[in-house]
Design an enzyme around this catalytic site. Structure first.
Site: not given
Ligand code: AMP
Ligand code: MG
Length: 481
Positions: A120, A246
């Site tokens: 992350g 995406d």
């Protein structure tokens, strides 16, 4: 100040997850985009204050924000996958003093339910790289997400090496991707595709809301925007590098600056990304890939387009074919402008292609070739000395004489159409190197300064037109950063 209205968070719950950014150890502002802050209605002094920096690092949630991670899927290198914001959080939608709406997203803000084993986090080099290149694209007049700030987190992030962690604040007219539609069409209730399409229309194409077949018109508008966008990439030699669905925004903005880079020597086969082994996303393939991606987007809209199945297929196919025509037109018009040509003649395309063939043969630098033509200067390279180029040059001069505009107007058109500076890879790398390894932002700031005015032809730009040192090792860029 902050003035949030979080419309995406009011959409069906399956579209996102409420999640706050994970606080970082010791946030420190690295760079702030004051003019963008101003456009957003945010005060520079506030963003530089301790509270402002805590917000930019994800350590403090500003009033009115409602952080979410967005769900999306996408075709990566042709393969369909579930993805989502795995290292980003949308903290809210800022309404600017002029009434525009922009997503404020923190990239590198920690794990989310979509992280799929990733940490992350993001590192300083790639976040600064996105900042530099996105701001350069904006100054070049190309639709793009923007960069408001980069902060260091005071934490180490492990990649191949331990690297300083960072968070980028990205500003976008939205983060709705082709992949967002693919996610909803594949994994959510069928009625939710309509909800997403209506939301997209309202947010980006409100003038289509009342139209007869608004979902087909949505596709047509996105096709138009991509024809324009990709032609602009081609005209400045920009290679996105990872045109997965995406990474395609329905707004028509360039998004997700990963392994992107600008071409030096003209060659349609140019690829920089280390993982693009087969050149799927090479410079010369970008329009075809955009059409392929648009087809994936179109598939998600087909159930909404009224008519018998074979009629819908036909309408969609016609629209996708139209992309090729529109792209070609935008590209050729842009190339005419790069050569100072105002009107249209049938043989213009062949004139352009003859030049490109020569550039390929002589490995001519893309940007500098057009810059030298603009400056009417013989740059002394092999190409300029060749008979082929001399013949081409006189054909071009004759072509210019066949229009009513004088040579001064042609030169002005060329200056407006040929950037004299682009973010050259070696310049970007040198700036990042100094920032990451020495904590020195001077090169980055100087580079941003010159890139903010790419169509000027002064000594300042001249200094940045130098070519990279000749190397046996090709320039490589990386994803997963
Ligand atoms: P990108 O290559 O940036 O377009 O990312 C592709 C997908 O991988 C997206 O779903 C990202 O959120 C995810 N991703 C990339 N880097 C990380 C990371 N360090 N941690 C978690 N997810 C990531
Ligand atoms: Mg992405």
């Amino acid at each position: 100040m902050w003035n949030f209205d979080n419309s995406y968070a009011r959409l069906p719950e399956s579209f996102f997850t409420f999640i706050e950014p994970f606080p970082v150890k010791s946030p420190e502002l690295v760079i702030l985009n004051s003019s963008l802050a101003n456009e957003l209605g945010l005060e520079e002094s506030y963003l530089k204050s301790q509270e402002g920096v805590e917000v930019l690092a994800g350590n403090r949630i500003p009033q009115g924000a409602l952080p979410i991670a967005q769900a999306y899927a996408g075709h990566q290198y042709g393969h369909f996958r579930m993805l989502g914001d795995g290292r980003a959080v949308l903290i809210g939608e800022q309404i600017t003093p002029s009434g525009e709406r922009f997503d404020i997203q923190l990239k590198g803000s920690g794990k989310t339910p979509y992280s799929r084993g990733g940490d992350g986090r993001a590192t300083l080099g790639p976040m600064l790289r996105e900042y530099i290149i996105s701001e350069a694209m904006h100054a070049l007049g190309i639709a793009t997400t923007r960069s408001l700030a980069v902060v260091k987190t005071g934490e180490i992030v492990i990649r191949d090496l331990p690297l300083p962690g960072a968070v980028l604040t990205r500003v976008a007219s939205s983060h709705i991707r082709f992949g967002t539609f693919e996610y909803v069409a594949n994994f959510c209730d069928p009625v939710e595709v309509k909800i997403l399409a209506d939301y997209t229309l309202k947010r980006h194409y409100p003038y289509l809301l009342e139209s007869q077949n608004r979902y087909l018109d949505l596709l047509k508008e996105v096709v138009k925007r991509y024809a324009k966008l990709i032609s602009k990439w081609q005209l400045v030699g920009f290679i996105h590098g990872v045109m997965n669905t995406d990474n395609m925004a329905v707004s028509g903005e360039t998004i997700d600056y990963g392994p992107c880079a600008f071409m030096n020597e003209y060659d349609p086969a140019t690829v920089f990304s280390s993982i693009d082994l087969y050149g799927r996303y090479a410079y010369g393939n970008q329009a075809d890939i955009a059409r392929w991606n648009l087809a994936r987007f179109a598939e998600t809209l087909m159930p909404l387009i009224g008519g018998k199945p074979h009629e819908v297929v036909e309408l969609v196919q016609e629209t996708l074919v139209e992309f090729d025509r529109l792209f070609k037109k935008e590209w050729l018009d842009g190339m005419r402008s790069k050569l100072g040509i105002f009107n249209e003649e049938d043989r213009d395309e062949s004139l352009v292609n003859q030049l490109l063939d020569l550039m390929k043969e002589y490995k001519a630098d893309f940007t500098n070739t057009f810059r030298d033509l603009t400056l009417c200067r013989n740059n002394g390279t092999d190409m300029y000395e060749s008979q082929g180029f001399k013949t081409w040059h006189s054909k071009w001069q004759e072509r210019l004489k066949r229009q009513k505009q004088d040579s001064q107007s042609s030169l002005e058109l060329m200056k407006k159409s040929n950037p004299s500076v682009i973010p050259r890879n070696h310049r970007v790398e040198a700036a990042l190197d100094a920032a990451v390894h020495e904590g020195n932002l001077r090169l980055t700031e100087d580079l941003l300064d010159v890139l903010s005015d790419p169509y000027s032809y002064t000594d300042i730009q001249e200094e940045y037109t130098d070519l990279p040192p000749i190397s046996d090792v090709p320039y490589r860029t990386f994803c997963g950063t």
